[in-house]
Design a protein around this motif. Structure first.
Motif, mmCIF file in Angstrom:
data_model
loop_
_atom_site.group_PDB
_atom_site.id
_atom_site.type_symbol
_atom_site.label_atom_id
_atom_site.label_comp_id
_atom_site.label_asym_id
_atom_site.label_seq_id
_atom_site.Cartn_x
_atom_site.Cartn_y
_atom_site.Cartn_z
ATOM 1 N N PRO B 103 0.980 -0.972 0.015
ATOM 2 C CA PRO B 103 -0.211 0.149 -0.199
ATOM 3 C C PRO B 103 0.625 1.288 0.214
ATOM 4 C CG PRO B 103 0.133 -1.360 2.229
ATOM 5 C CD PRO B 103 0.644 -2.192 1.097
ATOM 6 N N VAL B 104 0.231 2.099 -0.482
ATOM 7 C CA VAL B 104 1.362 3.396 -0.691
ATOM 8 C C VAL B 104 0.618 3.871 0.357
ATOM 9 C CG1 VAL B 104 -0.441 5.184 -2.028
ATOM 10 C CG2 VAL B 104 1.543 5.740 -2.305
ATOM 11 N N ASN B 105 2.135 4.630 0.883
ATOM 12 C CA ASN B 105 1.903 5.578 2.520
ATOM 13 C C ASN B 105 2.853 6.897 2.278
ATOM 14 O OD1 ASN B 105 4.289 4.258 2.417
ATOM 15 N ND2 ASN B 105 4.633 3.715 4.111
ATOM 16 N N THR B 106 2.648 6.816 3.516
ATOM 17 C CA THR B 106 2.951 8.899 2.904
ATOM 18 C C THR B 106 2.574 9.455 2.468
ATOM 19 O OG1 THR B 106 5.605 8.673 1.805
ATOM 20 C CG2 THR B 106 5.368 7.935 4.304
ATOM 21 N N VAL B 107 1.079 9.805 2.051
ATOM 22 C CA VAL B 107 0.635 10.788 1.248
ATOM 23 C C VAL B 107 -0.640 11.196 2.318
ATOM 24 C CG1 VAL B 107 0.751 9.084 -0.425
ATOM 25 C CG2 VAL B 107 -1.110 8.645 0.669
ATOM 26 N N SER B 108 -0.642 12.209 1.833
ATOM 27 C CA SER B 108 -1.929 13.423 2.801
ATOM 28 C C SER B 108 -3.132 13.117 2.204
ATOM 29 C CB SER B 108 -0.973 15.315 2.163
ATOM 30 O OG SER B 108 -1.161 14.903 0.599
ATOM 31 N N TRP B 109 -4.025 13.846 2.592
ATOM 32 C CA TRP B 109 -5.285 13.333 2.640
ATOM 33 C C TRP B 109 -5.435 14.351 0.656
ATOM 34 C CZ3 TRP B 109 -9.047 17.677 1.931
ATOM 35 C CH2 TRP B 109 -10.239 17.010 1.876
ATOM 36 N N TYR B 110 -4.689 15.423 0.736
ATOM 37 C CA TYR B 110 -5.713 15.990 -0.761
ATOM 38 C C TYR B 110 -4.590 14.666 -1.509
ATOM 39 C CZ TYR B 110 -5.643 20.050 2.273
ATOM 40 O OH TYR B 110 -5.989 21.600 3.379
ATOM 41 N N ALA B 111 -3.680 14.527 -1.122
ATOM 42 C CA ALA B 111 -3.144 13.478 -2.502
ATOM 43 C C ALA B 111 -4.115 12.307 -2.772
ATOM 44 C CB ALA B 111 -1.876 13.202 -2.075
ATOM 45 N N ALA B 112 -4.308 11.986 -2.189
ATOM 46 C CA ALA B 112 -5.239 11.071 -1.480
ATOM 47 C C ALA B 112 -6.261 10.878 -2.380
ATOM 48 C CB ALA B 112 -5.698 10.234 -0.453
ATOM 49 N N LYS B 113 -7.520 11.577 -2.152
ATOM 50 C CA LYS B 113 -8.332 12.497 -2.711
ATOM 51 C C LYS B 113 -8.406 13.000 -4.354
ATOM 52 C CE LYS B 113 -11.961 16.389 -1.770
ATOM 53 N NZ LYS B 113 -10.921 17.550 -2.866
ATOM 54 N N ALA B 114 -7.331 13.886 -4.499
ATOM 55 C CA ALA B 114 -7.001 13.452 -5.475
ATOM 56 C C ALA B 114 -6.788 12.035 -7.357
ATOM 57 C CB ALA B 114 -5.554 14.735 -6.231
ATOM 58 N N TYR B 115 -6.089 11.372 -5.940
ATOM 59 C CA TYR B 115 -5.752 9.376 -6.574
ATOM 60 C C TYR B 115 -7.024 9.776 -7.288
ATOM 61 C CZ TYR B 115 -4.853 5.136 -7.305
ATOM 62 O OH TYR B 115 -4.871 4.048 -8.644
ATOM 63 N N CYS B 116 -8.289 9.612 -6.017
ATOM 64 C CA CYS B 116 -9.582 9.037 -6.158
ATOM 65 C C CYS B 116 -9.978 9.330 -7.501
ATOM 66 C CB CYS B 116 -10.073 9.170 -4.979
ATOM 67 S SG CYS B 116 -9.747 8.064 -4.257
ATOM 68 N N GLU B 117 -9.910 10.877 -7.300
ATOM 69 C CA GLU B 117 -10.876 11.699 -8.137
ATOM 70 C C GLU B 117 -10.272 11.698 -9.900
ATOM 71 O OE1 GLU B 117 -10.787 15.586 -7.093
ATOM 72 O OE2 GLU B 117 -12.195 15.469 -5.455
ATOM 73 N N TYR B 118 -8.767 11.309 -9.979
ATOM 74 C CA TYR B 118 -8.308 10.585 -11.470
ATOM 75 C C TYR B 118 -8.772 9.863 -11.581
ATOM 76 C CZ TYR B 118 -4.328 8.788 -13.848
ATOM 77 O OH TYR B 118 -4.031 8.739 -15.424
ATOM 78 N N VAL B 119 -9.250 8.353 -10.595
ATOM 79 C CA VAL B 119 -9.522 7.152 -11.826
ATOM 80 C C VAL B 119 -11.140 7.223 -11.827
ATOM 81 C CG1 VAL B 119 -7.915 6.084 -10.601
ATOM 82 C CG2 VAL B 119 -9.024 5.903 -9.375
ATOM 83 N N GLY B 120 -12.008 8.269 -10.943
ATOM 84 C CA GLY B 120 -13.256 8.215 -11.137
ATOM 85 C C GLY B 120 -13.922 8.320 -10.243
ATOM 86 N N LYS B 121 -12.960 8.317 -8.660
ATOM 87 C CA LYS B 121 -13.948 7.431 -7.933
ATOM 88 C C LYS B 121 -13.942 8.176 -6.745
ATOM 89 C CE LYS B 121 -12.711 3.255 -8.377
ATOM 90 N NZ LYS B 121 -11.672 1.507 -7.398
ATOM 91 N N ARG B 122 -13.664 8.450 -5.149
ATOM 92 C CA ARG B 122 -13.598 9.204 -3.901
ATOM 93 C C ARG B 122 -13.563 8.645 -2.865
ATOM 94 N NH1 ARG B 122 -17.892 8.435 -0.829
ATOM 95 N NH2 ARG B 122 -19.884 6.956 -1.664
ATOM 96 N N LEU B 123 -12.928 8.953 -1.841
ATOM 97 C CA LEU B 123 -12.479 8.929 -0.815
ATOM 98 C C LEU B 123 -13.788 8.438 0.096
ATOM 99 C CD1 LEU B 123 -9.428 10.545 0.678
ATOM 100 C CD2 LEU B 123 -9.836 8.471 0.022
#
Lengths: 202, 252
Positions: B103-123
């Motif tokens: 699992p990717v770690n040391t990522v912020s909430w903003y980063a996690a949120k941006a990732y999920c949006e990028y793959v068409g999902k959400r947190l």
């Protein structure tokens, strides 16, 4: 046969275009578009747009060069918010005659569904905060949560008309960088007042 | 004719590449439950949604970073991610092979949120995450089972579980892996947990959950692991990047 394969491929392509389109919208909506020229901790980098009590659309970078004093409230609040609003007014009164540079007092709603610009305007008038230095902001749910995260403000909807939330007043300098926070209700605001004066009366 | 098909094949292949990045999801049938902090009057309703079966891996996160260079560790804005962001990566786009599928770690909430949006999902929300996380292999709500609690707690005590590979723990009844045992996970509204620096002073509720003897008011004293998660969430700021904190995405 060849035609059949081509058709199949076309279908895939259409599907893939569709996907890409969604991805693009999502990426542009993301809160992380940044402009190079700001301090890397500056809230002027936030791409979110907000409505004021005068129904104007603004971004935080429109406040460049001003000291910002920010609090999160909601207008139907009965318990803590009137005291938070009173704290803001106390600060404003103390600061007013001491500074020669612009200071804005910003009240961001944590209940954007209820707190429309009209409602924020009515609240401003009722609380004699309808002058230029007072700005009330309504965002989207998402922008609001993101902004609360910048301030480390916690909030939760208890019922449609009731929220619990942190009581934090935050001061940003002219570059949009968070420089001071005051936590709690009715606390001694001297440190906050001093900080604003230091920034706005060099 | 052949000539026309070639670019199409290329697009088709790139489409497959995109599809591979995204984690498989399973449907979570909504329902009502009383979360840890709940009282009888605060039953939470969770709607149907789809949850990633694994946390997002380093490899998947790398694909995102390549497509969104502003999330490279040398480019990222400090407002959105603190200095620990992707600290174990050896450069903007490289890391040890051994963690590709961890699992990717040391990522912020903003980063996690941006990732999920990028793959068409959400947190996921806290309520959604906890709803799925209270299940074990056979029950949708295993919170009364002391073994369930013990297992989670002992995983919290194990060091460096973020180095483990995804998908190796037992899947729960929904078909979801790794909610416990590898990393803790970001939630969309983690900042709805009202405990911060001085929780007795600066906020007006959730006192019943965190304030000394007041905690007896919490619903589910068995679930000490959940206590720890709520307290942890309450202590986070959105730009924090922490070793034992990753994320997964969900869809409506």
């Amino acid at each position: 046969m060849k035609n059949y394969i081509l058709l199949l491929l076309l279908l895939f392509v259409l599907f893939s275009c569709n996907n890409t389109a969604t991805d693009e919208t999502n990426t542009t909506n993301s809160a992380t578009e940044t402009a190079e020229e700001f301090d890397e901790m500056s809230i002027f980098q936030l791409p979110s747009t907000w409505k004021t009590q005068n129904n104007e659309t603004i971004e935080f970078k429109d406040f460049q060069g001003e000291v910002l004093v920010v609090v999160m409230i909601y207008t139907s609040c009965k318990a803590a918010c009137p005291r938070l609003v009173a704290d803001m007014r106390n600060i404003e009164t103390k600061v007013k005659s001491e500074v020669n540079q612009p200071v804005k007092y910003i009240l961001v709603s944590i209940d954007p569904e209820t707190d429309t610009p009209e409602r924020l305007k009515a609240f401003a008038i009722k609380n004699q905060m309808d002058t230029e230095q007072w700005v009330f902001l309504q965002g989207s749910d998402e922008n609001t949560r993101e902004f609360a995260n910048i301030l480390a403000v916690k909030y939760k909807e208890i019922s449609p008309i009731d929220f619990s939330h942190s009581n934090i007043i935050s001061v940003f300098n002219q570059q949009g960088v968070l420089v001071h926070q005051q936590e709690g209700l009715g606390v001694d605001n001297k440190a906050t007042v001093d900080k604003i004066i230091e920034l706005a009366a060099p | 004719m052949k000539f026309n098909v070639l670019p199409l094949i290329f697009i088709l292949l790139s489409n497959i590449a995109i599809a591979q990045q995204s984690t498989k999801t399973v449907t979570i049938k909504g329902g009502k439950y009383i979360p840890l902090y709940g009282t009888d009057s605060s039953i939470v309703t969770v709607k149907d949604f789809h949850m990633d079966i694994h946390p997002v891996t380093h490899q998947q996160y790398l694909d995102f970073v390549i497509a969104n260079p502003k999330w490279k560790k040398t480019k990222v804005t400090r407002l959105f991610a603190d200095k620990s962001y992707l600290m174990d990566w050896t450069s903007d786009t490289t890391f040890s092979n051994t963690i590709s599928n961890s699992p990717v770690n040391t990522v912020s909430w903003y980063a996690a949120k941006a990732y999920c949006e990028y793959v068409g999902k959400r947190l996921p929300t806290v309520d959604e995450w906890e709803y799925v996380a209270m299940a074990d292999e056979t029950k949708k709500d295993a919170r009364v089972d002391s073994l369930y609690n013990q297992k989670i707690l002992s995983s919290y005590e194990t060091p460096k579980t973020y180095l483990k590979q995804v998908g190796k723990t037992n899947k729960n009844i929904w078909g979801v892996y790794d909610l416990h045992g590898l990393v803790w996970e970001w939630t969309l509204d983690f900042n709805s947990i009202l405990i911060s620096g001085e929780s007795r002073k600066d906020v007006d509720t959730d006192r019943n959950l965190f304030c000394a003897g007041g905690a007896v008011g919490a619903k589910d004293l068995m679930n000490y692991a959940a206590f720890m998660r709520y307290a942890f969430r309450g202590s986070l700021k959105a730009n924090f990047c922490i070793k034992n904190l990753g994320f997964r995405c969900v869809k409506d």
